[in-house]
Scaffold this motif. Structure first.
Motif: not given
Length: 71
Positions: A13-19, A26-27
């Motif tokens: 359950n990994g992911g990437v956050l853009a802030v 952001i996304s």
């Protein structure tokens, strides 16, 4: 931690956050199969994710797989 309790479930359950610099989101890109992401770079319409666990990089076309909607 394994000495005193079971191993925490951090491999899935990994992911990437853009802030933004002020911390606003952001996304968000998420994949249940993505694990232990160590670095991410966006080049054009593609995101490349590296992992400390897997011997390969994830290549994601963000036009084909758009960001998740965050409420």
């Amino acid at each position: 931690m394994e000495k005193y309790a079971r191993r925490p479930s951090v491999e899935k359950n990994g992911g990437v956050l853009a802030v933004y610099l002020d911390g606003n989101l952001i996304s968000h890109y998420y994949d249940p199969g993505l694990s232990l992401v160590s670095s991410v770079i966006k080049i054009g319409n593609h995101i490349f994710c590296d992992s400390v666990f897997h011997p390969y990089m994830l290549h994601l076309n963000i036009q084909q797989y758009p960001t998740m909607v965050v409420a």
